[in-house]
Scaffold this active site. Structure first.
Site, short mmCIF file in Angstrom:
data_model
loop_
_atom_site.label_atom_id
_atom_site.label_comp_id
_atom_site.label_asym_id
_atom_site.label_seq_id
_atom_site.Cartn_x
_atom_site.Cartn_y
_atom_site.Cartn_z
N ASN A 1 0.88 -1.17 0.00
CA ASN A 1 0.00 0.00 0.00
C ASN A 1 0.92 1.22 0.00
O ASN A 1 1.45 1.60 1.04
CB ASN A 1 -0.90 -0.03 1.25
CG ASN A 1 -1.76 1.21 1.37
OD1 ASN A 1 -1.79 2.04 0.46
ND2 ASN A 1 -2.46 1.33 2.49
N LYS B 1 0.15 4.17 -0.35
CA LYS B 1 -0.51 5.37 0.17
C LYS B 1 -0.23 6.55 -0.78
O LYS B 1 -0.11 6.34 -2.00
CB LYS B 1 -0.08 5.63 1.62
CG LYS B 1 -0.26 4.38 2.48
CD LYS B 1 -0.18 4.60 3.95
CE LYS B 1 -0.38 3.26 4.65
NZ LYS B 1 -0.43 3.36 6.11
N HIS C 1 -9.83 1.20 4.26
CA HIS C 1 -8.59 1.38 5.04
C HIS C 1 -8.88 2.31 6.22
O HIS C 1 -9.67 3.25 6.10
CB HIS C 1 -7.50 1.96 4.14
CG HIS C 1 -6.16 1.95 4.80
ND1 HIS C 1 -5.77 2.89 5.72
CD2 HIS C 1 -5.13 1.07 4.71
CE1 HIS C 1 -4.56 2.61 6.16
NE2 HIS C 1 -4.14 1.50 5.56
N GLU D 1 -7.30 4.68 7.44
CA GLU D 1 -7.07 6.11 7.19
C GLU D 1 -8.28 6.74 6.51
O GLU D 1 -8.60 7.90 6.75
CB GLU D 1 -5.78 6.28 6.35
CG GLU D 1 -4.53 6.04 7.20
CD GLU D 1 -3.32 5.55 6.43
OE1 GLU D 1 -3.28 5.65 5.20
OE2 GLU D 1 -2.39 5.04 7.11
N GLU E 1 -6.15 -5.20 9.99
CA GLU E 1 -5.15 -4.18 10.27
C GLU E 1 -5.51 -3.47 11.58
O GLU E 1 -6.33 -2.53 11.58
CB GLU E 1 -5.11 -3.14 9.15
CG GLU E 1 -4.64 -3.71 7.82
CD GLU E 1 -3.98 -2.64 6.98
OE1 GLU E 1 -2.85 -2.86 6.54
OE2 GLU E 1 -4.59 -1.57 6.76
N GLY F 1 1.66 2.02 10.67
CA GLY F 1 2.59 3.15 10.58
C GLY F 1 3.28 3.50 11.89
O GLY F 1 3.93 4.54 11.99
N SER G 1 2.66 -2.36 10.25
CA SER G 1 4.10 -2.42 10.54
C SER G 1 4.73 -3.78 10.24
O SER G 1 5.68 -4.19 10.90
CB SER G 1 4.38 -2.01 11.99
OG SER G 1 3.97 -0.67 12.20
N GLY H 1 2.45 -1.12 4.25
CA GLY H 1 2.65 0.28 3.88
C GLY H 1 4.13 0.60 3.71
O GLY H 1 4.73 0.36 2.67
N GLY H 2 4.72 1.12 4.78
CA GLY H 2 6.09 1.61 4.74
C GLY H 2 7.09 0.68 4.05
O GLY H 2 7.86 1.11 3.19
P1 PGA Z 1 2.33 0.09 7.55
O1 PGA Z 1 0.90 0.36 6.84
O2 PGA Z 1 2.84 -1.21 7.01
O3 PGA Z 1 3.17 1.26 7.18
O4 PGA Z 1 2.03 0.00 9.01
C1 PGA Z 1 0.01 -0.69 6.61
C2 PGA Z 1 -1.25 -0.16 5.98
O5 PGA Z 1 -1.67 0.96 6.33
O6 PGA Z 1 -1.88 -0.81 5.13
#
Ligand code: PGA
Length: 254
Positions: A11, A13, A98, A100, A170, A176, A216, A237-238
């Site tokens: 992802n 983002k 998601h 967010e 999640e 994050g 994470s 994500g990251g």
């Molecule tokens: P993250 O994000 O791996 O940076 O924690 C995961 C996500 O929001 O799908």
């Protein structure tokens, strides 16, 4: 027990530019290797990056996904992207719900349900996100929250249709933050989700559904998480922004 093909979905983002897609795809395929990994390997990118990501991954095992879709078919919805537009481009997955978007765009389970139906109607695989807040976990309500999200997001979806969906657990507190759920916490909730899906759709359907963990996940902790029996991949994500790191996650899938 069925052998579910894992999904490793990045992802991105709101990161990267169209001009960065080609280099990323090259680095990722070089690091994963010539042969396709054991998982479906997906990068979910911003709407404006989709054409470049598709061009950069053409002929490779990398699939391209979107990060959101409109709940409506076509029409006067300024700023939105229709499911049919995604399908027409060649997008194969789309993240919906998601945390967010739930937090910053007030998305409800009802809206996510409508988006899910739009995606299913055009044959794009929804990655449906569920997960509790830290306060909800601390008050002992995590399972109740996730059950409500599942029931709301999947409301009215038939067992034939649900097999085309991917669920992503999640926990919001892990996204994050650098603090992943432990292997045991992630497994426990993914198993709970499978049990709930079994209650809704029958054990056989639930056994074949793919349930991802996200929050994470990285090259260091993915080994334990992906080894758990009810975790069928990751939503990342990251760590998906760096092709070398993401290649480790893809190659850890069995
Ligand atoms: P993250 O994000 O791996 O940076 O924690 C995961 C996500 O929001 O799908």
């Amino acid at each position: 027990m069925s052998k579910r093909k894992m999904v490793m979905a990045g992802n991105w983002k709101m990161n990267k530019l169209p001009s960065e897609c080609a280099e990323y795809a090259k680095a990722l395929t070089e690091a994963v290797g010539e042969n396709a990994p054991a998982c479906d390997l997906v990068i979910c990118v911003s709407a404006t990056l989709i054409p470049s990501a598709l061009a950069a991954t053409e002929g490779t095992y990398i699939k391209v996904g979107a990060q959101d879709v409109s709940a409506h078919e076509f029409g006067a919805y300024t700023g939105e992207t229709a499911a049919e537009m995604l399908r027409d481009l060649g997008v194969s997955y789309c993240i919906i719900g998601h945390s967010e978007r739930r937090a910053m765009h007030a998305e409800t389970d009802n809206m996510i349900n409508a988006k899910l139906n739009r995606l299913l109607s055009v044959g794009v695989t929804p990655i449906v996100c569920v997960g509790e807040l830290l306060s909800e976990r601390e008050s002992g309500d995590a399972e109740k929250v996730v059950r409500t999200q599942l029931e709301g997001c999947l409301s009215g979806v038939s067992s034939a249709a649900v097999t085309d969906c991917v669920i992503a657990y999640e926990p919001v507190w892990a996204i994050g933050t650098g603090v992943s759920a432990t292997d045991a916490q992630a497994q426990e909730m993914c198993a709970f989700i499978r049990t709930e899906l079994g209650r809704m759709y029958g054990a056989e359907v639930a056994e074949n559904l793919r349930i991802l963990y996200g929050g994470s996940m990285n090259a260091k902790n993915c080994g334990g998480l992906l080894n758990e029996p009810d975790i069928d991949g990751g939503l990342v994500g990251g760590a998906s922004l760096k092709p070398l790191d993401f290649s480790v996650l893809a190659r850890t899938c069995k």
